[in-house]
Design a protein around this motif. Structure first.
Motif, PDB file in Angstrom:
ATOM      1  N   GLU A   1      47.705  18.228  51.964  1.00 39.24           N
ATOM      2  CA  GLU A   1      48.503  17.772  50.823  1.00 39.24           C
ATOM      3  C   GLU A   1      47.609  17.264  49.697  1.00 39.24           C
ATOM      4  O   GLU A   1      47.887  17.499  48.515  1.00 39.24           O
ATOM      5  CB  GLU A   1      49.477  16.685  51.269  1.00 39.24           C
TER       6      GLU A   1
ATOM      7  N   ARG B   1      44.535  18.234  49.118  1.00 37.67           N
ATOM      8  CA  ARG B   1      43.901  19.420  48.533  1.00 37.67           C
ATOM      9  C   ARG B   1      44.839  20.108  47.550  1.00 37.67           C
ATOM     10  O   ARG B   1      44.429  20.535  46.466  1.00 37.67           O
ATOM     11  CB  ARG B   1      43.508  20.377  49.665  1.00 37.67           C
ATOM     12  N   LYS B   2      46.098  20.202  47.905  1.00 39.68           N
ATOM     13  CA  LYS B   2      47.085  20.857  47.052  1.00 39.68           C
ATOM     14  C   LYS B   2      47.287  20.092  45.745  1.00 39.68           C
ATOM     15  O   LYS B   2      47.562  20.695  44.694  1.00 39.68           O
ATOM     16  CB  LYS B   2      48.411  20.967  47.802  1.00 39.68           C
TER      17      LYS B   2
ATOM     18  N   ARG C   1      39.133  20.445  43.635  1.00 39.36           N
ATOM     19  CA  ARG C   1      39.497  21.061  44.912  1.00 39.36           C
ATOM     20  C   ARG C   1      38.303  21.790  45.526  1.00 39.36           C
ATOM     21  O   ARG C   1      38.070  21.726  46.736  1.00 39.36           O
ATOM     22  CB  ARG C   1      40.661  22.034  44.721  1.00 39.36           C
TER      23      ARG C   1
END
Length: 322
Positions: free
Chosen positions: A17, A19-20, A27
């Motif tokens: 989550e 990373r998103k 990232r």
């Protein structure tokens, strides 16, 4: 109480989550850090290690102890706490990467650290809300951490000697490891346990640091690093270290190195006492495994130094053969 497999699933969920939520360049840096730390990968081993800090287990142990008293921590809350553990740990590692880097011109690790801290704090709010008690503690911990970072950097630049008091001062960098479990205690209104939590984190980290300093002794000496263990060894020649460690592994008194092994075991004993005071019965197996690893340290040191000794002898010959 949730097991290790469940812990890993919840940690990985929060890492995915996070990373998103990141923008592309951050990232990309996050992916590199995850790969370096072997997280968000199938292998569970990097998540749980007797000689590392019980990063993901400690909050679960604390929640289990509270559950025994009838104070429930919902699984979703515990999941958020595990996310705090993961993101807070990676925040510190990103800062370390910048401080340890050959060049500090690249701001990427600091940008990543800022992103991780923001995501971590968002999760903290979901657990403790606006608790003035917790946020006052949080500010104190991060200020101590920041001061310790600057102290570490100064020691590196000056190549100053490291005394026992300096060693213990530098352990302030471990204080953020308290934050996830402190959030659990704050939510349960069991803040009186926080001093025992602090003692556990301090002494467990000290034992692990001494273990690392002993196993890295040759590398640290070659790189010019200063540690409390290096100060104890002084200007001993490599051969003298070899003789000393060989003596320890055969059961003889090992002088300065044996003294550091004893110190590591004493810190471990303090952490075990703090765990008992906290009522962390679930930590018993982890504590036993760590004690066994520390007691086995002379043998592993013997193996490590033998390898280094052989490489040193073989080095010039290998060079001539090429």
């Amino acid at each position: 109480m949730i097991d290790r497999q469940e812990i890993k699933i919840l940690v990985d969920r929060h890492l995915a989550e996070a990373r998103k939520a990141m923008l592309p360049r951050v990232r990309k840096a996050f992916d590199s850090l995850l790969q370096e730390r072997r997280l968000l990968q199938p292998d569970p081993a990097p998540y749980f290690a007797a000689l590392g800090h019980p990063l993901f287990e400690l909050p679960v142990w604390v929640a289990g102890r509270l559950n025994d008293e009838g104070v429930q921590t919902p699984v979703e809350t515990l999941a958020d706490v595990l996310g705090i553990s993961a993101l807070g740990y990676l925040h510190a590692r990103a800062q370390d990467d910048w401080l340890d880097g050959a060049s500090r011109e690249d701001p990427t690790p600091i940008a990543l650290a800022e992103s991780l801290l923001a995501l971590c704090n968002r999760l903290l709010v979901s657990v403790v809300g606006s608790s003035s008690r917790f946020w006052g503690f949080y500010c104190e911990v991060l200020n101590d951490y920041a001061e310790s970072l600057l102290h570490t950097d100064e020691l590196r630049r000056r190549k100053a000697p490291v005394s026992r008091s300096t060693f213990e001062q530098l352990l302030a960098q471990s204080k953020p490891l308290m934050i996830p479990s402190a959030a659990v205690l704050d939510r349960a209104d069991r803040w009186e346990l926080c001093p025992h939590l602090e003692e556990f984190v301090f002494s467990a980290t000290a034992a692990a640091q001494l273990y690392n300093d002993l196993t890295d002794i040759y590398t640290d000496r070659q790189m010019g690093q200063r540690t409390w263990t290096i100060e104890a060894i002084g200007d001993s020649e490599a051969d003298q270290l070899w003789i000393e460690v060989a003596g320890i592994s055969e059961g003889r008194e090992g002088g300065r190195i044996q003294e550091r092994v004893r110190e590591a075991l004493l810190f471990h004993q303090r952490s075990a006492q703090a765990a008992q005071t906290l009522g962390l019965s679930a930590a018993e197996d982890w504590l036993a495994d760590r004690r066994a690893a520390l007691e086995d340290l002379p043998r592993s040191l013997h193996a490590n130094l033998r390898s280094a000794f052989v490489r040193r002898i073989a080095g010039p010959a290998a060079g001539q053969g090429g």
